[in-house]
Every structure is written in C-alpha cells, then in structure tokens.
Design a protein around this motif. Structure first.
Motif, PDB file in Angstrom:
ATOM      1  N   VAL A  27       0.800  -1.132   0.148  1.00  0.00           N
ATOM      2  CA  VAL A  27       0.121   0.261   0.105  1.00  0.00           C
ATOM      3  C   VAL A  27       0.818   1.157  -0.068  1.00  0.00           C
ATOM      4  N   GLU A  28       1.989   1.281   0.795  1.00  0.00           N
ATOM      5  CA  GLU A  28       2.963   2.399   0.901  1.00  0.00           C
ATOM      6  C   GLU A  28       3.449   2.647  -0.391  1.00  0.00           C
ATOM      7  N   GLU A  29       4.016   1.547  -1.137  1.00  0.00           N
ATOM      8  CA  GLU A  29       4.530   1.935  -2.528  1.00  0.00           C
ATOM      9  C   GLU A  29       3.495   2.330  -3.745  1.00  0.00           C
ATOM     10  N   PHE A  30       2.040   1.829  -3.460  1.00  0.00           N
ATOM     11  CA  PHE A  30       1.235   2.401  -4.271  1.00  0.00           C
ATOM     12  C   PHE A  30       0.738   3.901  -4.250  1.00  0.00           C
ATOM     13  N   PHE A  31       0.737   4.163  -3.035  1.00  0.00           N
ATOM     14  CA  PHE A  31       0.239   5.611  -2.837  1.00  0.00           C
ATOM     15  C   PHE A  31       1.471   6.533  -2.952  1.00  0.00           C
ATOM     16  N   LEU A  57     -17.139   0.678   3.665  1.00  0.00           N
ATOM     17  CA  LEU A  57     -16.634   1.720   3.608  1.00  0.00           C
ATOM     18  C   LEU A  57     -15.783   2.146   4.907  1.00  0.00           C
ATOM     19  N   MET A  58     -15.670   1.206   5.709  1.00  0.00           N
ATOM     20  CA  MET A  58     -14.921   1.307   7.101  1.00  0.00           C
ATOM     21  C   MET A  58     -13.344   1.490   6.349  1.00  0.00           C
ATOM     22  N   ASN A  59     -12.568   2.408   7.365  1.00  0.00           N
ATOM     23  CA  ASN A  59     -11.257   2.477   7.380  1.00  0.00           C
ATOM     24  C   ASN A  59     -10.527   1.274   7.214  1.00  0.00           C
ATOM     25  N   THR A  60      -9.548   0.813   6.636  1.00  0.00           N
ATOM     26  CA  THR A  60      -8.975  -0.436   6.767  1.00  0.00           C
ATOM     27  C   THR A  60      -7.352  -0.257   6.623  1.00  0.00           C
ATOM     28  N   GLY A  61      -6.954   0.888   6.653  1.00  0.00           N
ATOM     29  CA  GLY A  61      -5.481   1.229   6.703  1.00  0.00           C
ATOM     30  C   GLY A  61      -5.041   2.211   5.710  1.00  0.00           C
ATOM     31  N   GLY A  62      -3.943   2.099   5.208  1.00  0.00           N
ATOM     32  CA  GLY A  62      -3.709   3.152   4.409  1.00  0.00           C
ATOM     33  C   GLY A  62      -2.281   3.810   4.452  1.00  0.00           C
ATOM     34  N   ASP A  63      -1.882   4.949   3.909  1.00  0.00           N
ATOM     35  CA  ASP A  63      -0.649   5.751   4.119  1.00  0.00           C
ATOM     36  C   ASP A  63      -1.068   6.960   4.630  1.00  0.00           C
ATOM     37  N   TYR A  64      -0.594   7.312   5.801  1.00  0.00           N
ATOM     38  CA  TYR A  64      -0.819   8.815   6.454  1.00  0.00           C
ATOM     39  C   TYR A  64       0.428   9.395   6.646  1.00  0.00           C
ATOM     40  N   ARG A  65       1.646   9.118   6.278  1.00  0.00           N
ATOM     41  CA  ARG A  65       2.655   9.868   6.055  1.00  0.00           C
ATOM     42  C   ARG A  65       2.561  11.326   5.752  1.00  0.00           C
ATOM     43  N   HIS A 137     -17.721  -1.505  -9.452  1.00  0.00           N
ATOM     44  CA  HIS A 137     -18.909  -1.738  -8.729  1.00  0.00           C
ATOM     45  C   HIS A 137     -18.487  -1.320  -7.164  1.00  0.00           C
ATOM     46  N   GLU A 138     -17.390  -1.330  -6.745  1.00  0.00           N
ATOM     47  CA  GLU A 138     -17.208  -1.075  -5.249  1.00  0.00           C
ATOM     48  C   GLU A 138     -15.922  -0.226  -5.126  1.00  0.00           C
ATOM     49  N   ALA A 139     -16.077   0.350  -3.776  1.00  0.00           N
ATOM     50  CA  ALA A 139     -14.930   1.598  -3.527  1.00  0.00           C
ATOM     51  C   ALA A 139     -13.813   0.669  -2.871  1.00  0.00           C
ATOM     52  N   TRP A 140     -12.609   0.943  -2.832  1.00  0.00           N
ATOM     53  CA  TRP A 140     -11.297   0.296  -2.590  1.00  0.00           C
ATOM     54  C   TRP A 140     -10.643   1.401  -1.604  1.00  0.00           C
ATOM     55  N   GLY A 141     -10.801   2.338  -1.676  1.00  0.00           N
ATOM     56  CA  GLY A 141      -9.764   3.504  -1.145  1.00  0.00           C
ATOM     57  C   GLY A 141     -10.248   4.948  -1.324  1.00  0.00           C
ATOM     58  N   ALA A 142      -9.568   6.001  -0.779  1.00  0.00           N
ATOM     59  CA  ALA A 142      -9.921   7.370  -0.977  1.00  0.00           C
ATOM     60  C   ALA A 142      -8.423   8.135  -0.580  1.00  0.00           C
ATOM     61  N   LEU A 143      -8.423   9.324  -1.394  1.00  0.00           N
ATOM     62  CA  LEU A 143      -7.453  10.209  -1.101  1.00  0.00           C
ATOM     63  C   LEU A 143      -8.140  11.452  -0.401  1.00  0.00           C
ATOM     64  N   VAL A 144      -7.654  11.899   0.625  1.00  0.00           N
ATOM     65  CA  VAL A 144      -8.115  13.083   1.284  1.00  0.00           C
ATOM     66  C   VAL A 144      -7.112  14.189   1.511  1.00  0.00           C
ATOM     67  N   MET A 145      -7.145  15.293   0.522  1.00  0.00           N
ATOM     68  CA  MET A 145      -6.106  16.321   0.305  1.00  0.00           C
ATOM     69  C   MET A 145      -6.757  17.624   0.947  1.00  0.00           C
ATOM     70  N   GLY A 146      -5.674  18.227   1.252  1.00  0.00           N
ATOM     71  CA  GLY A 146      -5.949  19.836   2.139  1.00  0.00           C
ATOM     72  C   GLY A 146      -5.116  20.811   1.303  1.00  0.00           C
ATOM     73  N   GLY A 221       1.454   3.012   7.653  1.00  0.00           N
ATOM     74  CA  GLY A 221       2.683   3.988   7.503  1.00  0.00           C
ATOM     75  C   GLY A 221       2.571   4.928   8.525  1.00  0.00           C
ATOM     76  N   VAL A 222       1.872   4.872   9.562  1.00  0.00           N
ATOM     77  CA  VAL A 222       1.805   5.892  10.700  1.00  0.00           C
ATOM     78  C   VAL A 222       2.023   5.212  12.063  1.00  0.00           C
ATOM     79  N   PRO A 223       2.717   5.770  12.903  1.00  0.00           N
ATOM     80  CA  PRO A 223       2.548   5.004  14.323  1.00  0.00           C
ATOM     81  C   PRO A 223       1.198   5.100  14.927  1.00  0.00           C
ATOM     82  N   CYS A 224       1.033   4.341  16.043  1.00  0.00           N
ATOM     83  CA  CYS A 224      -0.293   4.492  16.841  1.00  0.00           C
ATOM     84  C   CYS A 224      -0.321   6.003  17.472  1.00  0.00           C
ATOM     85  N   GLY A 225      -1.569   6.187  17.551  1.00  0.00           N
ATOM     86  CA  GLY A 225      -1.886   7.371  18.312  1.00  0.00           C
ATOM     87  C   GLY A 225      -1.289   7.242  19.801  1.00  0.00           C
TER      88      GLY A 225
END
Length: 292
Positions: A27-31, A57-65, A137-146, A221-225
C-alpha cells in the motif's frame, strides 16, 4: 488547441497514476507512486491515502505519512464514523462522480463542518478535497487532500483531475489487494481482544494485541496514536458507537505480516437479537483475527 490539450492532460492524470502504481507491492508503494504523479496537478499540502472495506467503507488502513498528525487521527475518525459531517465517504459513494470539495458541500460556510472546526482550521488549512477510488462496482480507497490557508483554492481543473483518478486507481487498488491476498502466508499469531472504554482508552488487552497493533500501525504508515490504537482500529471503534449503529459490525484490513485481518467489534452481541451493554460498563470489545 491549447485548451483542448490541457483538458486532455487533466483527463489522463488517473491513467498516468495507475500506470505508475502498477508495480507496487505494498500500500505504501502504491500511494507513493500515486502522489508523485498527482501532486503537480492537485497541488495539495497534505494528503491522507486510505484503503476502505468495499462493503462497509470502513477505514482498513492506508498511508498517512503525508496526512494529519497522528494525535488528531482519533478525532478525525470519530467525526467520520460516529458524528458524521459533510463530504464523508458514504456521501461520496452515492454520487456518480465521487469527488467532493468541503467548501462546496457547506455552501462556503466551512464552520458548519466539525472536521473544519476541530482539525483543519487549527492546523491552518483552508479546504479539503476528497476522491473515492472505486472500480465499476465498489470502493477500495480514498484520497483526502488539504490546502493551506496561504494556497489558492481548489479550482475546476483540480476537480477534473481528481475525477479522472476514480476508476483507474480504483481498479489498480483492487488488483493490489487481490495480489496481496494471493501472496499472503497464513499467520500463526493467535487472535487478540482489546477492550476500550467510551473514550477509546484501552481497558484490557490480551497478550497478542501488541503484535497485531504493531503490525497494523506499520501497514498504515503511521505510528499508533497517543492512546496506542492504529487508525483502522479507531475507525471501527467509532463506528459502533454511532447512533443507530448495527448490533455487530465487521471490517477487514490488510497488515504487513498477517495478510487480511478481521476486526468485528461488538462480536459479543448476538447478530440476530442485539443485546445492550451491561449498565455498569460502556466498554467496547474489539477482537482481531485473520481471515480464513
């Protein structure tokens, strides 16, 4: 001709990003590949890259770096899955083109959004652009940009570029998930159970929970809170506390070493006959185990 050429380049942003990410093995390489391609077109200052469960649509991980500070992740996910807000993932999923700009969704009155009031404004961001990545048919991820306050607003060219990402990256992200599932080795780590209170503080955890959390945090890709929970676990815990939430809720995520991971919070409840928590406790159990 120049206008036509510009529109064509904008429309090809998604295909270019998908090609760049097609060799990714994680996932990290992908994003990472996606962000390198889309940054010149979308010019974001922060970008959180999510993977989501296509059924819920539950969050299942990703890259938050390149996303929000980890300390704000619990509040972000609480708004997303418990309180609700404009421009959330479920709203985007219902649209023909799942792209949303927070300033437009609030008709320019951003203070109506708890996400803006509690997270974006204190960090100095002026607007948020979201793109749901889905195949036919289905969603697999999202980008949230600011974008920061001192940056220009997102315009029509950026919205067009964002729309071009939806299906190419949805297809590519689905393929990545299928590839990882095919290559994943069975895990020997025993299931874990963590008990959270109403504020998502850990009340009790079985010995293997630390292994699961460490694995999931690396996959995100991010430490625990500051409370020790990976982002995907916060999301599930917030969702089952929402008004009108289902009596039980299952979500899936991918971790680095364990392949596909199942999180069914509230699994102590009977799915046919929901049972309220005992009056003396508002704690929420969150089991973790691999799929079979």
């Amino acid at each position: 001709m120049r206008r036509h050429g510009r529109a064509r380049r904008v429309g090809e942003t998604g295909d270019a990003a998908a090609r760049a990410a097609q060799s990714a093995r994680s996932v990290e390489e992908f994003f990472d590949a996606v962000k390198r391609v889309v940054r010149p077109a979308l010019r974001f200052d922060v970008c959180a890259c999510l993977t989501v469960d296509p059924q819920t649509l539950m969050n299942t991980g990703g890259d938050y770096r390149d996303g929000l500070p980890p300390a704000l992740m619990p509040r972000m996910l609480d708004i997303e899955y418990r309180e609700g807000d404009a421009n959330d993932l479920s709203d985007l999923a219902a649209r023909p083109t799942p792209v949303g700009l927070l300033s437009r969704e609030t008709s320019g009155n951003l203070t109506l959004s708890p996400r803006y009031r509690d997270i974006m404004r204190p960090l100095g961001f002026r607007d948020e652009l979201r793109v749901l990545l889905r195949d036919r048919h289905e969603a697999w991820g999202a980008l949230v940009m600011g974008r920061a306050d001192d940056a220009p607003p997102f315009g029509s060219a950026e919205l067009a570029a964002a729309a071009s990402l939806v299906q190419p990256l949805g297809n590519a992200l689905r393929q990545l998930h299928l590839t990882r599932l095919a290559e994943a080795n069975a895990s020997e780590t025993a299931p874990g159970l963590v008990l959270l209170d109403a504020d998502h503080q850990v009340v009790h955890a079985t010995p293997t929970v630390a292994i699961w959390f460490n694995d999931l945090a690396h996959a995100d890709g991010v430490p625990c809170g500051d409370r020790g929970l990976p982002p995907a676990v916060y999301a599930v815990a917030a969702a089952v506390q929402a008004a009108g939430a289902a009596a039980s809720h299952t979500s899936w995520m991918h971790s680095r070493r364990h392949g596909r991971v199942r999180l069914p919070p509230g699994a102590w409840r009977n799915p046919r006959r929901p049972r309220p928590a005992p009056p003396s406790s508002s704690n929420e159990p969150v089991p973790l185990n691999t799929s079979h």
